[in-house]
Design an enzyme around this catalytic site. Structure first.
Site, PDB file in Angstrom:
ATOM      1  CE  LYS A 150      -4.129   9.969 -24.548  1.00  0.00           C
ATOM      2  NZ  LYS A 150      -4.993  10.048 -23.356  1.00  0.00           N
ATOM      3  CG  HIS A 189     -17.140  13.164 -27.362  1.00  0.00           C
ATOM      4  ND1 HIS A 189     -16.813  13.958 -26.291  1.00  0.00           N
ATOM      5  CD2 HIS A 189     -16.120  12.295 -27.510  1.00  0.00           C
ATOM      6  CE1 HIS A 189     -15.634  13.579 -25.824  1.00  0.00           C
ATOM      7  NE2 HIS A 189     -15.193  12.576 -26.538  1.00  0.00           N
ATOM      8  CE1 TYR A 215      -4.218   1.784   0.628  1.00  0.00           C
ATOM      9  CE2 TYR A 215      -2.671   3.364   1.558  1.00  0.00           C
ATOM     10  CZ  TYR A 215      -3.929   3.074   1.071  1.00  0.00           C
ATOM     11  OH  TYR A 215      -4.882   4.041   1.013  1.00  0.00           O
ATOM     12  CG  PHE A 236      -7.817  16.262 -24.699  1.00  0.00           C
ATOM     13  CD1 PHE A 236      -8.014  15.875 -26.014  1.00  0.00           C
ATOM     14  CD2 PHE A 236      -8.296  15.439 -23.698  1.00  0.00           C
ATOM     15  CE1 PHE A 236      -8.674  14.689 -26.315  1.00  0.00           C
ATOM     16  CE2 PHE A 236      -8.953  14.244 -23.991  1.00  0.00           C
ATOM     17  CZ  PHE A 236      -9.142  13.871 -25.301  1.00  0.00           C
ATOM     18  CG  ASP A 237     -12.463  15.936 -24.895  1.00  0.00           C
ATOM     19  OD1 ASP A 237     -11.303  15.527 -24.731  1.00  0.00           O
ATOM     20  OD2 ASP A 237     -13.420  15.172 -25.114  1.00  0.00           O
ATOM     21  CG  ASP A 266      -2.279  17.560 -21.685  1.00  0.00           C
ATOM     22  OD1 ASP A 266      -1.695  16.459 -21.648  1.00  0.00           O
ATOM     23  OD2 ASP A 266      -3.484  17.677 -21.946  1.00  0.00           O
ATOM     24  CB  ALA A 307      -1.070  13.045 -23.429  1.00  0.00           C
TER      25      ALA A 307
HETATM   26  N1  F0G Z   1      -4.650  15.388 -22.496  1.00  0.00           N
HETATM   27  C1  F0G Z   1      -4.569  15.002 -23.775  1.00  0.00           C
HETATM   28  C2  F0G Z   1      -3.763  15.803 -24.749  1.00  0.00           C
HETATM   29  C3  F0G Z   1      -5.245  13.850 -24.191  1.00  0.00           C
HETATM   30  O1  F0G Z   1      -5.169  13.487 -25.463  1.00  0.00           O
HETATM   31  C4  F0G Z   1      -5.985  13.107 -23.233  1.00  0.00           C
HETATM   32  C5  F0G Z   1      -6.713  11.922 -23.624  1.00  0.00           C
HETATM   33  C6  F0G Z   1      -6.016  13.558 -21.906  1.00  0.00           C
HETATM   34  C7  F0G Z   1      -5.324  14.701 -21.570  1.00  0.00           C
HETATM   35  C8  F0G Z   1      -6.791  12.827 -20.853  1.00  0.00           C
HETATM   36  O2  F0G Z   1      -6.175  11.639 -20.519  1.00  0.00           O
HETATM   37  O3  F0G Z   1      -7.793   9.830 -21.165  1.00  0.00           O
HETATM   38  O4  F0G Z   1      -5.903   9.404 -19.603  1.00  0.00           O
HETATM   39  O5  F0G Z   1      -7.830  10.748 -18.884  1.00  0.00           O
HETATM   40  N2  F0G Z   1      -6.927  11.607 -24.806  1.00  0.00           N
HETATM   41  C9  F0G Z   1      -7.565  10.406 -25.267  1.00  0.00           C
HETATM   42  C10 F0G Z   1      -7.704  10.484 -26.757  1.00  0.00           C
HETATM   43  C11 F0G Z   1      -8.843  10.060 -24.591  1.00  0.00           C
HETATM   44  O6  F0G Z   1      -8.389   9.613 -27.336  1.00  0.00           O
HETATM   45  O7  F0G Z   1      -7.114  11.364 -27.385  1.00  0.00           O
HETATM   46  P1  F0G Z   1      -6.975  10.330 -20.029  1.00  0.00           P
END
Ligand code: F0G
Length: 458
Positions: A258, A450, A72, A124-125, A215, A217
């Site tokens: 990613k 979406h 843990y 990102f969304d 960010d 990713a």
């Molecule tokens: N930031 C970026 C640039 C992303 O592309 C994503 C996720 C996230 C943050 C959020 O990360 O999914 O681990 O919570 N992108 C995925 C996509 C969902 O299909 O592009 P997460």
């Protein structure tokens, strides 16, 4: 004869995928209310919905899974990951989270208040969702070139410094908790940010005393583009470039699904101890104790190996060049795609592909549905559906681009699959004039619609 390119790996395990008929797919997509997220994976032949958590791990990552420490507190897998994060990013403090949006949730809980402004390059969304959920505003400062799919700019993810400075001049820095720079910029088409832009944005942020967060990713793919396209970096290693990029920021959030090369995971890394302390409280509340934060020990071990593997040039070359392979085929067939090609996906330009379908009828969604029906290929709409409604007026927001994203999972499909995708799109493109009408929404969520939206065919 010049030797052709060949992948720097061989396949140790295979997974069957199912073919289906067009008649079956017509029935299935109707039952799914024309939302591709509602399809079970056995109804999809080639799944390009996302590159997130869908890649193949290496034998070394799987080996790490077997020696994961599930304690843990203070597990050795946590220590391994912490050490790797420090080595790769240079950031001092580190908090694991279960995925990227969880890292956003934790960090933004500490930093974002109602009425705040958060500038960035096409957030990102989920990032935008976490900002708007806190009644703050995301301001897009991406360069204009990003919104014209035919302009060939090497770094379309860049921030426009004039736009950014205008935001800094309009609002007090007390209202701007940080700037967020997304590398590569997913919403602008997987487009990279140059090191020069990182340096300039960082300098402007310092001048106005505003922190800069990444960010990250797809930070490794971003570094690959820097190496290939930015003068002065051709002889640097990916790890050197990555280190320099992060040196310009105060911290980062990352979806490790990613460029972490794992199926689940994320983290926050940063230099400011006070922010780390505040974020720690939210991490414990939302994610778990600070030495696992929603991840298994074995997953943290696999992520440590993944971060090392994804920052190697041989891997990145096979990865990014596979996207370009698909892109070049489509260009050859005349199919309108965003150029230059992004690092993780090819984006179809639906405004040019099916201008005969009215925007109010979600033309990019209509194109994504057609691609599924004709070839069993699942992509995703990055257009009006994803853009959600304006939180105040509740009217549809029409983004400049209507795209269908074909995201390629890492180390998963071969170039034969890419040939199949390209041929399917050519056939659709050749009959595009027959497409006259799209879809109407019958049900939707108030935010991030979406994922669950339902449609009917017009
Ligand atoms: N930031 C970026 C640039 C992303 O592309 C994503 C996720 C996230 C943050 C959020 O990360 O999914 O681990 O919570 N992108 C995925 C996509 C969902 O299909 O592009 P997460």
């Amino acid at each position: 004869m010049e030797l052709p390119y060949a992948e720097p790996y061989k396949i140790k395990m295979v997974e069957s995928i199912k073919r289906s008929t067009k008649e079956q797919r017509l029935k299935w997509i109707k039952e799914a209310h024309y939302n591709l997220f509602n399809l079970s994976s056995d109804k999809v032949f080639i799944d390009l919905l996302t590159d997130s958590g869908t890649g193949a791990m290496s034998d070394k990552q799987w080996a790490e899974m077997m020696i994961g420490d599930e304690s843990y507190a203070g597990s050795s897998s946590f220590e391994k990951l912490k050490k790797t994060v420090k080595k790769i990013t240079g950031f001092e403090y580190f908090l694991p989270t279960h995925q990227g949006r969880a890292a956003e949730n934790v960090l933004f809980s500490a930093l974002v208040k109602e009425g705040d402004i958060i500038p960035g390059n096409s957030h990102f969304d989920t990032t935008k969702g976490h900002i708007e959920f806190r009644k703050a505003t995301a301001v897009d400062c991406t360069i204009d070139e990003a919104f014209d799919t035919s302009i060939n700019h090497p770094f379309k993810g860049n921030i426009d410094l004039k736009k950014l400075e205008k935001v800094f001049k309009t609002h007090s820095n007390k209202k701007i908790p940080f700037v967020i720079l997304t590398i590569t910029c997913n919403s602008a088409g997987g487009q990279p940010v140059s090191l020069e832009n990182c340096r300039q944005v960082s300098a402007l942020c310092k001048q106005y005393k505003i922190p800069l967060y990444f960010d990250a990713a797809r930070f490794a793919e971003n570094a690959y583009f820097i190496k290939r396209r930015e003068p002065g970096y051709e002889n640097k290693t990916i790890k050197e470039i990555v280190k320099e990029v992060f040196s310009y920021g105060d911290g980062m959030t990352i979806s490790a699904k990613k460029d972490g090369l794992v199926n689940m995971g994320g983290f926050i890394a940063l230099n400011n101890y006070e922010v780390f302390k505040q974020a720690t409280v939210f991490n414990i509340m939302f994610e778990g104790f600070i030495t696992y934060g929603g991840m298994n020990g074995r997953d943290m071990g696999a992520l440590a190996v993944g971060l090392d593997e994804s920052t190697e040039i041989n891997y990145l070359e096979s990865r990014v060049e596979q996207i370009a392979y698909l892109g070049k085929k489509l260009v050859e067939y005349g199919v309108p795609v965003q150029q230059p090609f992004g690092g993780h996906a090819i984006f179809l330009d639906a405004n040019k592909f099916v201008p005969t379908i009215p925007r109010e009828e979600y033309r990019a969604q209509a194109l994504a549905i057609e691609l599924y029906i004709v070839g069993g290929i699942r992509g995703v709409e990055i257009g009006t559906v994803l853009a959600d409604r304006d939180p105040v007026t509740r009217k549809n927001r029409y983004p400049e681009l209507e795209l269908v994203r074909l995201a390629i999972p890492r180390r998963t499909y071969t170039n034969n699959h890419m040939d199949y995708v390209a041929a399917t799109l050519k056939n659709i493109y050749d009959t595009r004039h027959e497409a006259k009408s799209g879809y109407v929404i019958t049900e939707e969520a108030p935010i991030m619609r979406h994922f669950t939206v339902k449609f009917e065919k017009i």
